[in-house]
Design an enzyme around this catalytic site. Structure first.
Site, PDB file in Angstrom:
ATOM      1  N   ASP A 257       1.303  -1.098   0.201  1.00  0.00           N
ATOM      2  CA  ASP A 257       0.212   0.373  -0.065  1.00  0.00           C
ATOM      3  C   ASP A 257       0.736   1.251   0.030  1.00  0.00           C
ATOM      4  O   ASP A 257       1.663   1.239   0.537  1.00  0.00           O
ATOM      5  CB  ASP A 257      -0.769  -0.149   1.432  1.00  0.00           C
ATOM      6  CG  ASP A 257      -1.516   1.361   1.524  1.00  0.00           C
ATOM      7  OD1 ASP A 257      -2.793   1.364   0.766  1.00  0.00           O
ATOM      8  OD2 ASP A 257      -1.530   1.885   1.962  1.00  0.00           O
ATOM      9  N   GLU A 329       2.239  -0.218  -5.146  1.00  0.00           N
ATOM     10  CA  GLU A 329       1.089   0.970  -5.004  1.00  0.00           C
ATOM     11  C   GLU A 329       1.403   2.679  -5.585  1.00  0.00           C
ATOM     12  O   GLU A 329       2.302   3.371  -4.522  1.00  0.00           O
ATOM     13  CB  GLU A 329      -0.968   1.072  -4.758  1.00  0.00           C
ATOM     14  CG  GLU A 329      -1.208   2.231  -4.724  1.00  0.00           C
ATOM     15  CD  GLU A 329      -2.098   2.444  -3.741  1.00  0.00           C
ATOM     16  OE1 GLU A 329      -3.105   3.396  -4.062  1.00  0.00           O
ATOM     17  OE2 GLU A 329      -1.744   2.648  -2.384  1.00  0.00           O
TER      18      GLU A 329
HETATM   19  C1  GLC Z   1      -3.739   3.542  -0.293  1.00  0.00           C
HETATM   20  C2  GLC Z   1      -4.988   2.503  -0.530  1.00  0.00           C
HETATM   21  C3  GLC Z   1      -6.363   3.643   0.464  1.00  0.00           C
HETATM   22  C4  GLC Z   1      -5.972   4.869   1.238  1.00  0.00           C
HETATM   23  C5  GLC Z   1      -4.527   4.953   1.785  1.00  0.00           C
HETATM   24  C6  GLC Z   1      -4.020   5.078   3.225  1.00  0.00           C
HETATM   25  O1  GLC Z   1      -3.583   4.882  -1.753  1.00  0.00           O
HETATM   26  O2  GLC Z   1      -5.718   2.263  -1.747  1.00  0.00           O
HETATM   27  O3  GLC Z   1      -7.496   3.370   0.014  1.00  0.00           O
HETATM   28  O4  GLC Z   1      -6.843   4.731   1.877  1.00  0.00           O
HETATM   29  O5  GLC Z   1      -3.771   4.278   1.239  1.00  0.00           O
HETATM   30  O6  GLC Z   1      -3.157   3.639   3.198  1.00  0.00           O
END
Ligand code: GLC
Ligand code: MG
Length: 621
Positions: A257, A329
């Site tokens: 994440d 991500e």
């Molecule tokens: C990432 C997740 C998102 C979340 C953020 C904080 O971007 O995809 O849903 O709110 O991280 O953890």
């Protein structure tokens, strides 16, 4: 243009396979006996023989990755919230779809302030979702069905309810430095303010005062999501142990994440410079040049460390199928993304299609059509480092659904693009049936990111619309739950947009088109063949996928808003007729094209949203 797999790599893969087999030993022996030892590999690698073998591909290059948002997939205990047993009960769906990998958004204990992206215990399951034995059952059942399971690794921050944070806040050893703590800056008038002007992704200062510790702590997202301190080796080890915990249970990979935010500069007191090119308001990170709080180079060592942990699980027999997968991500340019390949991620997520389709919709009141889609795709391939593998995404739990962005008419068309590109596709749950975003009033809004923006602007930010329950059938609440209160409303279109109906209808449906594409994707040309755009114009997107010695496929889609009669250029026309392997639902239902029929490559009449995957004879020679 997509780089075709390097012939030398192909050769290597093939040779390696052969030389592990007994056949190889026999042949080498015979060859040596005949005194032609040197020429044996040459004979074996004759062109036609060599190309019948696929290049060595890892499992995560061959599969579709399907994202499950556990809260919204299937409820098994009628509390209105999806859970792990619910997921287990629905695994046959993936066999039907020919999807071989699922990725689960967080299911760990959490106060749910960011719906699980605020973890209070990394090595357990939240009671709302079940327990560890439900997880083990799910994993075992999935593996029994030839399905890989990837989990979310919320690496950068915990919930402020996590015991680590509580202990850090009251300075209990060894937790004092588990998080990023800093004194305030004292102004000349003696008031104490934040150490610096750093901004949270969710808006406003990323520094939060702790009365208990009498210091500020850093949070990249919500104040209740304190960022971990990866400059502390104990934290680094703790998080590696989290990965080990899940790998020991048999998990196949991790989706990391928000990777750019897991570390910040060591100098907490240095303000970020103003970014004069950005249009963002001053409460948003984009107002500043974010080099101190985003993608700091030290992240490289952390990712490298995770890679080592994952690799230690790969069997020593070098079987690619045992490899553990890591996708990270980030929303960024290829230049920034590519650093994560170097650090050891198998893939950095590529959201260029999401962004292209979004920007054009907002900026031009029109969606990104053929030329813009081609350019977005080319940009990905052109910037892909040698030997690395691409991936594509259309939507996820943070972005609008495709049907709501592009309109219902183009849903099959965008799925067709996603599933016929060279690279691993990710599908967000519900996109295979063309689900649309729901409307949620401000009063009913759950997402804290939305709530923060108040009644006037919450709709711009809230991610609730794309998180509504999966639509399985036309029973109450679309078969998602028996509770009369699902955590988010079911979209009213569930009576005709649902798995059951789309599966059993005599019509061609979005679900059937998706499945046809997912099955056809296993063809060598679509799996690893060259991708070459043919003649793209403002309406028509078209490309050829080809692996030598295998049937080739021509994709043609009308992304415009008017009917088009399309002629392919001479070279393609000379290859004879195309056989229809997949056809979008409207084109099939309105009788324009039928599966398995042959169509000439001239005068193809396509209505807006119509798309075809045509099989061409062998290499056309
Ligand atoms: C990432 C997740 C998102 C979340 C953020 C904080 O971007 O995809 O849903 O709110 O991280 O953890
Ligand atoms: Mg439940």
């Amino acid at each position: 243009m997509a780089p075709e797999k390097d012939p030398d790599e192909l050769k290597k893969g093939f040779c390696w396979k052969l030389c592990q087999s007994r056949l190889c030993l026999v042949l080498v022996f015979l060859g040596m006996a005949a005194g032609i030892a040197v020429s044996v590999p040459m004979v074996l690698l004759s062109k036609s023989l060599r190309e019948r073998f696929a290049p060595d591909m890892k499992w995560w290059q061959k599969t579709i990755v399907y994202q499950i948002y556990p809260r919204s997939f299937q409820d098994s205990d009628d509390d209105g919230v999806g859970d792990l047993r619910g997921i287990t009960s629905r695994l046959d769906h993936f066999q039907y779809l020919n999807v071989k990998t699922i990725w689960l958004s967080p299911f760990y204990p959490s106060p749910m302030r960011d719906f699980g992206y605020d973890v209070s215990n990394y090595v357990d399951v939240d009671p709302k979702f079940g327990n560890l034995s439900d997880f083990d059952d799910m994993l075992k059942t999935a593996h029994g069905k030839d399905l890989r399971v990837v989990i979310d690794f919320v690496a950068g921050h915990t919930s402020s309810d996590h015991p680590w944070f509580q202990l850090s806040q009251n300075r209990t050893s060894p937790y004092e430095d588990y998080y990023i703590w800093a004194n305030g800056t004292t102004l000349p008038n003696r008031t104490i303010v934040e150490p610096s002007n750093w901004m949270s992704v969710f808006g406003n200062s990323s520094w939060q005062w702790s009365d208990e510790r009498r210091q500020y702590y850093y949070h990249a997202f919500l104040a209740k999501q304190p960022t971990l301190n990866y400059r502390n080796p104990t934290v680094v080890e703790e998080m590696k142990n989290v990965i080990r915990f899940w790998m020991d249970r048999g998990v196949d990979g991790i989706r990391v994440d928000a990777i750019p935010y897991i570390m910040v500069s060591e100098d907490y007191y240095q303000d970020q410079a103003r970014n004069y090119t950005a249009t963002a308001v001053w409460t948003k990170p984009a107002y500043y040049i974010t080099n101190l709080t985003k993608n700091v180079p030290d992240i490289g060592d952390i990712v490298k460390g995770w890679r080592e942990v994952l690799d230690s699980y790969e069997d020593s027999d070098d079987d690619d199928d045992k490899s553990r997968f890591m996708i990270v991500e980030l929303y960024d340019t290829p230049e920034v993304r590519n650093r994560y390949f170097e650090y050891g991620a198998d893939m950095p997520f590529n959201f260029d299609l999401v962004t292209a389709l979004d920007n054009h919709y907002q900026v031009h009141g029109n969606f990104c059509a053929a030329i813009c889609i081609r350019d977005a795709i080319n940009n990905v391939y052109d910037n892909l480092p040698k030997g690395k593998w691409a991936n594509f995404v259309l939507s996820n739990h943070d972005n609008r659904r495709a049907a709501s962005r592009m309109g219902e008419l183009y849903v099959d068309a965008v799925n067709m693009v996603l599933l016929t590109l060279r690279g691993t596709p990710t599908t967000y749950y519900g996109e295979e049936i063309g689900m649309e975003d729901i409307f949620v009033s401000y009063q009913d809004t759950q997402d804290p990111f939305g709530k923060k923006y108040g009644p006037a602007r919450y709709q711009e930010k809230s991610r609730d619309p794309e998180r509504s329950p999966m639509q399985w059938d036309d029973n109450k609440n679309a078969g998602f739950t028996n509770s009369s209160h699902p955590w988010l409303a079911v979209h009213p279109n569930y009576t005709h947009v649902n798995v059951e109906w789309e599966k059993n209808s005599t019509n061609t449906t979005t679900l059937k088109v998706y499945r046809d594409l997912a099955i056809l994707r296993e063809e060598p040309s679509l799996q690893y063949g060259l991708l070459k755009f043919t003649d793209v114009n403002p309406d028509i997107l078209s490309y050829l996928r080809s692996a030598e010695e295998h049937p080739h496929f021509l994709v043609v889609i009308n992304f415009g808003q008017v009917p088009v009669t399309h002629d392919f250029p001479g070279a393609l026309v000379n290859r004879g007729q195309g056989r229809v392997k997949v056809v979008t639902s409207q084109a099939a239902n309105e009788g324009r094209f039928a599966k398995d029929s042959s169509v000439p490559l001239t005068q193809i009449k396509l209505q807006p949203g119509d798309g075809l995957v045509l099989e061409l004879a062998e290499s056309g020679k």
